[in-house]
Design a protein around this motif. Sequence first.
Motif, PDB file in Angstrom:
ATOM      1  N   UNK A   1       0.839  -1.200   0.000  1.00 54.12           N
ATOM      2  CA  UNK A   1       0.000   0.000   0.000  1.00 54.12           C
ATOM      3  C   UNK A   1       0.874   1.250   0.000  1.00 54.12           C
ATOM      4  N   UNK A   2       1.931   1.237   0.811  1.00 55.59           N
ATOM      5  CA  UNK A   2       2.843   2.382   0.880  1.00 55.59           C
ATOM      6  C   UNK A   2       3.533   2.609  -0.463  1.00 55.59           C
ATOM      7  N   UNK A   3       4.029   1.545  -1.082  1.00 56.29           N
ATOM      8  CA  UNK A   3       4.799   1.679  -2.327  1.00 56.29           C
ATOM      9  C   UNK A   3       3.929   1.975  -3.534  1.00 56.29           C
ATOM     10  N   UNK A   4       2.646   1.646  -3.419  1.00 55.14           N
ATOM     11  CA  UNK A   4       1.731   1.824  -4.557  1.00 55.14           C
ATOM     12  C   UNK A   4       1.627   3.287  -4.978  1.00 55.14           C
ATOM     13  N   UNK A   5       1.813   4.208  -4.025  1.00 57.39           N
ATOM     14  CA  UNK A   5       1.689   5.642  -4.350  1.00 57.39           C
ATOM     15  C   UNK A   5       2.775   6.113  -5.327  1.00 57.39           C
ATOM     16  N   UNK A   6       3.839   5.305  -5.483  1.00 59.78           N
ATOM     17  CA  UNK A   6       4.942   5.694  -6.362  1.00 59.78           C
ATOM     18  C   UNK A   6       4.909   4.987  -7.713  1.00 59.78           C
ATOM     19  N   UNK A   7       3.971   4.073  -7.886  1.00 55.98           N
ATOM     20  CA  UNK A   7       3.901   3.340  -9.150  1.00 55.98           C
ATOM     21  C   UNK A   7       3.587   4.291 -10.293  1.00 55.98           C
ATOM     22  N   UNK A   8       4.260   4.088 -11.415  1.00 52.76           N
ATOM     23  CA  UNK A   8       4.065   4.951 -12.574  1.00 52.76           C
ATOM     24  C   UNK A   8       4.831   6.249 -12.504  1.00 52.76           C
ATOM     25  N   UNK A   9       5.651   6.424 -11.439  1.00 49.67           N
ATOM     26  CA  UNK A   9       6.469   7.627 -11.312  1.00 49.67           C
ATOM     27  C   UNK A   9       7.943   7.233 -11.428  1.00 49.67           C
ATOM     28  N   UNK A  10       8.823   8.231 -11.417  1.00 50.20           N
ATOM     29  CA  UNK A  10      10.256   7.928 -11.497  1.00 50.20           C
ATOM     30  C   UNK A  10      10.825   7.475 -10.164  1.00 50.20           C
ATOM     31  N   UNK A  11       9.951   7.285  -9.168  1.00 51.62           N
ATOM     32  CA  UNK A  11      10.381   6.762  -7.871  1.00 51.62           C
ATOM     33  C   UNK A  11       9.817   5.368  -7.600  1.00 51.62           C
ATOM     34  N   UNK A  12       9.294   4.730  -8.622  1.00 46.79           N
ATOM     35  CA  UNK A  12       8.686   3.411  -8.439  1.00 46.79           C
ATOM     36  C   UNK A  12       9.738   2.390  -8.002  1.00 46.79           C
ATOM     37  N   UNK A  13       9.333   1.513  -7.058  1.00 44.50           N
ATOM     38  CA  UNK A  13      10.221   0.443  -6.592  1.00 44.50           C
ATOM     39  C   UNK A  13      10.012  -0.843  -7.374  1.00 44.50           C
ATOM     40  N   UNK A  14       9.197  -0.788  -8.423  1.00 44.93           N
ATOM     41  CA  UNK A  14       8.881  -2.012  -9.164  1.00 44.93           C
ATOM     42  C   UNK A  14       8.855  -1.752 -10.662  1.00 44.93           C
ATOM     43  N   UNK A  15       8.923  -2.848 -11.378  1.00 51.13           N
ATOM     44  CA  UNK A  15       8.637  -2.825 -12.813  1.00 51.13           C
ATOM     45  C   UNK A  15       7.275  -3.492 -12.985  1.00 51.13           C
ATOM     46  N   UNK A  16       6.474  -3.016 -13.942  1.00 45.96           N
ATOM     47  CA  UNK A  16       5.168  -3.644 -14.148  1.00 45.96           C
ATOM     48  C   UNK A  16       5.327  -5.128 -14.484  1.00 45.96           C
ATOM     49  N   UNK A  17       4.474  -5.953 -13.886  1.00 48.46           N
ATOM     50  CA  UNK A  17       4.486  -7.374 -14.223  1.00 48.46           C
ATOM     51  C   UNK A  17       4.010  -7.569 -15.654  1.00 48.46           C
ATOM     52  N   UNK A  18       4.463  -8.596 -16.353  1.00 46.69           N
ATOM     53  CA  UNK A  18       4.114  -8.806 -17.760  1.00 46.69           C
ATOM     54  C   UNK A  18       2.629  -8.828 -18.054  1.00 46.69           C
ATOM     55  N   UNK A  19       1.834  -9.359 -17.096  1.00 43.03           N
ATOM     56  CA  UNK A  19       0.407  -9.461 -17.347  1.00 43.03           C
ATOM     57  C   UNK A  19      -0.391  -8.314 -16.773  1.00 43.03           C
TER      58      UNK A  19
END
Length: 294
Positions: free
Chosen positions: A274-292
């Motif tokens: 939940x905490x990390x989700x706020x950064x998804x799609x930004x240049x601070x994202x801790x993840x890469x989008x999963x293939x699916x």
Amino acid sequence: MSYLSDLCQSNEYLSFRSNIPLRRIAVDSDSTKVWKLYDSGPKTVANPLICLPPVSGTADIFFKQILALHAKGYRVISAEHPVYWTVKEWNEGFKKLIDHLGCRQVHIFGASLGGFLAQKFAEYTANCPRVASLILCNSFTDTSVFNYNDSATVFWMFPSLLLKKMVMSNFTSVTVDAEIADSIDFMVERIESLSQQELASRLTLNCTNCYVQPQKLSNTPTTILDVFDKYALSSTVREDLYKCYPNAKLAHLKSGGNFPYLSRSDEVNLHLQIHLRQFEGTNLSASEPLPDST
């Protein structure tokens, strides 16, 4: 020790150890100072989640977070620092480590001492931010809450047995559920694996008079994750942490003891996502989008 805890023998832990190698990295001029870490997930992610343990912990205590978040596409690093005797020395070493790993900014999940050091590093790099966000678990802002401030400068002389006794005196002696009991057993094993110098230096960092200047961290997105049952720190320490971060998101667990990342890992992992989700799609994202993912 001949006895092995249930967690240490679990399929989950054995899978973690067999699939994710322990790395040893020296970044200081003294090559004997070696960081130990597990680095899981896509190495192309330059803003990973870094987990920092408490006094009693080693890098593997966050294996449940690494496995769960890796499966969601996050890059998660659990880092165990070498022998440092001052917060300044730790800050300099940690900065060299994240530079070595190619990290721009990092999200830090810090437990107890790990949370305190995370705050001090965010403060240390405030003019050129290297901390994208903080998740503080059962942590504190001022070392004066501990009873050993006067003797902290001589911990380096204390025998290992006495240092271990000091740490374990904070482990609960009341009856707890099986998951919390398992987490304590696992952490006792970790303490037994630490050298006298490792334990003495950690207790020195934990107890030497020092405090966080929260005004320097007012713009750092922060989540405070703590438990409502008995753990090492008092309710006063918890309230002081809330006061320092009035805008922080609060993630409360009904129970979990000193080590909820082990005893209540599903809940902790959910709050981390939940905490990390706020950064998804930004240049601070801790993840890469999963293939699916869509």
